[in-house]
Design an enzyme around this catalytic site. Structure first.
Site, PDB file in Angstrom:
ATOM      1  CD  GLU A   4      39.905  40.375  36.500  1.00  0.00           C
ATOM      2  OE1 GLU A   4      40.337  39.405  37.131  1.00  0.00           O
ATOM      3  OE2 GLU A   4      38.832  40.484  35.953  1.00  0.00           O
ATOM      4  CD  GLN A  58      45.052  35.005  47.179  1.00  0.00           C
ATOM      5  OE1 GLN A  58      45.164  36.232  46.781  1.00  0.00           O
ATOM      6  NE2 GLN A  58      45.588  34.265  47.466  1.00  0.00           N
ATOM      7  CB  THR A  59      38.726  39.814  47.711  1.00  0.00           C
ATOM      8  OG1 THR A  59      40.046  39.773  48.222  1.00  0.00           O
ATOM      9  CG2 THR A  59      37.785  40.681  48.644  1.00  0.00           C
ATOM     10  N   GLY A  63      42.374  43.085  52.577  1.00  0.00           N
ATOM     11  CA  GLY A  63      43.247  41.778  52.876  1.00  0.00           C
ATOM     12  C   GLY A  63      44.347  41.774  51.909  1.00  0.00           C
ATOM     13  CE1 TYR A 121      41.831  35.148  36.002  1.00  0.00           C
ATOM     14  CE2 TYR A 121      42.484  37.261  37.124  1.00  0.00           C
ATOM     15  CZ  TYR A 121      41.648  36.453  36.531  1.00  0.00           C
ATOM     16  OH  TYR A 121      40.331  36.988  36.602  1.00  0.00           O
ATOM     17  CG  ASP A 128      39.617  32.840  37.923  1.00  0.00           C
ATOM     18  OD1 ASP A 128      39.086  31.784  37.241  1.00  0.00           O
ATOM     19  OD2 ASP A 128      39.026  33.751  38.485  1.00  0.00           O
ATOM     20  CB  CYS A 133      30.969  25.467  37.044  1.00  0.00           C
ATOM     21  SG  CYS A 133      31.663  23.657  36.993  1.00  0.00           S
TER      22      CYS A 133
HETATM   23  S1  SF4 Z   1      27.942  20.275  33.131  1.00  0.00           S
HETATM   24 FE1  SF4 Z   1      28.159  20.864  35.439  1.00  0.00          FE
HETATM   25  S2  SF4 Z   1      30.340  20.420  35.991  1.00  0.00           S
HETATM   26 FE2  SF4 Z   1      30.294  20.264  33.768  1.00  0.00          FE
HETATM   27  S3  SF4 Z   1      30.858  22.526  33.701  1.00  0.00           S
HETATM   28 FE3  SF4 Z   1      28.671  22.450  33.541  1.00  0.00          FE
HETATM   29  S4  SF4 Z   1      28.237  23.236  35.703  1.00  0.00           S
HETATM   30 FE4  SF4 Z   1      30.404  22.315  35.675  1.00  0.00          FE
END
Ligand code: SF4
Length: 367
Positions: free
Chosen positions: A54, A59-60, A98, A137, A155, A207
């Site tokens: 974790e 940031q990596t 980093g 987190y 996060d 997403c």
């Molecule tokens: S439907 Fe699309 S925007 Fe909505 S949580 Fe799922 S991937 Fe993300």
């Protein structure tokens, strides 16, 4: 007389119904079972290993972290082993990842676990949070993944998913509290660890910040941002302000016996305790005409030569440009106070941050 036309309002897109929490959880966990990422740290529930992964992942990217993680836990397989290691060795193992404060904090955390808890990780959020370098987190991630504690680590990935799912209009960072509250409202009574990792994977693989793959998302039936066709506009953020450019000079002195002059940075602050070639301060108003005023004082008259081009590096809060000067010096030249000569062949083992590796590469390629 033509008939009067009555203006009709365009029909608003119907928004999805408020999510049925139980259905939500089941869909996500089923998706995770089928599509969750196969990551090296997913084969263990050892809190120390989870903590290392974790901290490294902050940031990596996963791709960068995987080999570092494998080497790190092979070298220091237990929290006690890490606590007994020297900070220099830990920083060397971290070189290239980093954000070196993370390595120092991880080391301090290992020592605190040994000193305060006899080498056994505490299994509750409060005690985890009280350890050095462990914020909300990381405490939530370790607690959920290793102890199945009811916690959701939030996060950037999770923030994005939740902000889209509920179309949260509030801007970050003010929206963090709302995101956390809504994320917690989705938490199942059991399998908190799987839920946390599923949410992380959804954010990392489906997403995505640009062009999310909504057709494959287990939550697409209830996602408000998708229904509005505004996925990429969430989470709402204030306009980004880039840090102001800083400039400076770096001095690469190479002795005829194949050694390069290095020093260690102060233990606190940016790149604390890391290794560097001597250099000037990094400032907005750095004047290259006076650059040699901050070159290392060597007990011999040497001619510094400026290399063409600049080394550019971007830190989280500012971009940096370094002019690089090189000089060859006789083998008997002693190192000035606070510096040391290191064999070029031994450079890979030094705790050199990425910016310094770039400086040395530039010097060796261009000289
Ligand atoms: S439907 Fe699309 S925007 Fe909505 S949580 Fe799922 S991937 Fe993300």
């Amino acid at each position: 007389m033509p008939a009067k036309r009555t203006a009709t309002k365009p029909k608003a897109t119907p928004l999805p119904k408020p999510p049925d929490r139980r259905r939500f959880r089941t869909r996500l966990l089923t998706w995770y079972r089928r599509h969750g990422r196969d990551l090296p740290w997913r084969t263990t529930d050892d809190p120390y290993h989870i903590l290392v992964s974790e901290i490294m992942l902050q940031q990596t990217t996963v791709k960068t972290v995987a080999p570092y993680y494998a080497r790190f836990v092979a070298r220091w397989p237990t929290v006690a082993a890490l606590a007994a290691a020297s900070l220099d060795d830990v920083l060397r193992a971290w070189a290239g990842l980093g954000y070196y404060a993370r390595a120092r904090n991880l080391h301090a955390c290992a020592r605190a676990v040994v000193e305060r808890h006899g080498g056994i990780f505490p299994n509750n959020l409060e005690a985890l949070r009280a350890l050095p370098g462990i914020g909300d987190y990381t405490a939530a991630a370790v607690a959920a993944i290793t102890f199945d504690a009811p916690a959701v680590p939030v996060d950037g990935n999770v923030e994005r998913v939740v902000a889209r799912l509920f179309a949260i209009e509030e801007k970050l960072p003010a929206a963090k509290a709302t995101v956390k509250r809504l994320a917690a409202s989705l938490l199942p009574a059991r399998r908190a660890g799987d839920f946390a990792q599923a949410l992380m994977d959804l954010g990392a693989t489906i997403c995505s910040p640009k062009r999310p793959a909504c057709a494959l998302c287990p939550w697409n039936e209830s996602c408000v941002a998708l229904a509005l066709g505004l996925q990429e506009t969430f989470p709402r953020k204030p306009r980004k302000r880039e840090g102001k450019l800083r400039r400076g000079a770096a001095y690469v002195a190479l002795r005829t016996d194949g050694r390069v002059l290095l020093r260690t940075r102060p233990s606190s602050g940016l790149l604390g305790a890391m290794t560097e070639v001597p250099g000037s301060a990094w400032a907005h108003d750095f004047n290259i005409a006076h650059a040699l005023g901050s070159a290392p004082r060597l007990r011999t008259n040497i001619a510094w030569r400026r290399l063409p081009g600049l080394v550019r590096h971007v830190f989280t809060h500012f971009p940096l440009e370094l002019a690089v000067f090189v000089a060859g010096v006789p083998r008997a030249t002693p190192a000035p106070k606070g510096a040391r000569w290191v064999k070029v062949l031994d450079l890979p083992g030094e705790a050199l941050p990425t910016v310094m590796r770039k400086v040395l590469a530039h010097a060796f390629e261009t000289k």
